[in-house]
Design an enzyme around this catalytic site. Sequence first.
Site: not given
Ligand code: AMP
Length: 214
Positions: A171, A127, A13, A88, A160
């Site tokens: 996740r 990554r 994404k 989400r 990360r």
């Molecule tokens: P991402 O970079 O989108 O994989 O997000 C990394 C982490 O941020 C996720 O595993 C969640 O802990 C938190 N996070 C990001 N976006 C959301 C969301 N829309 N709702 C809840 N937690 C989020």
Amino acid sequence: MNIILLGPPGAGKGTQAKMLVDEQNMTQLSTGDMLRAARSSGTEMGKKVAAVMDRGELVTDEIVIGLIEEQLTMERDTAGFIFDGFPRTLAQADALANLLEKVGQKLDGVIEMRVDDQALTRRITGRYSCGNCGAVYHDETRPAPNGVCEVCNSTAMKRRADDTEEALRTRLMAYYKETAPLIGYYYAKKQLETINGLGEIAEVKERIANAMTP
Ligand code: AMP
């Protein structure tokens, strides 16, 4: 045009969103990026969410909806928003519909990027990215030559904290439990396009472009 890129962690994404930003003057709204920025600048909210994020769990709807609201109400010259990692949960999806209405915008489509779990694990655990410009690399498929970023020449590479196998399991579980119901939700609203997220970045990009063409 406002779109959601929907898919599990590692579906690509963020990579695809960045290309839409560069090539089509769209604006990426990544709640993950916003939360990581809050963490690294040490805000109260950043401190509160750090442990939750590292475990791979979802932070509260209230926090992420607040972040998106803040961004949507900022004036900017853009060809549209790409929601990346948001919504989400069903509550976030409802909140997004309300927020868009409030700012006189609408959602034009949702692109679900499908990638099987094995490929996701390979993508995520390999990554890393440039700490300076955010360009994304991978141990096997796209290593930074001699550890130097091809975009900005920085050598400050980073991984990360939640890109480990254990956090990824959490996740993925959060994705299937909380986020996957959005597929049915947007399908019922006739807003869903599903594409295959496997393959070369350029191939996936073309599939997204086709899905975005009315
Ligand atoms: P991402 O970079 O989108 O994989 O997000 C990394 C982490 O941020 C996720 O595993 C969640 O802990 C938190 N996070 C990001 N976006 C959301 C969301 N829309 N709702 C809840 N937690 C989020």
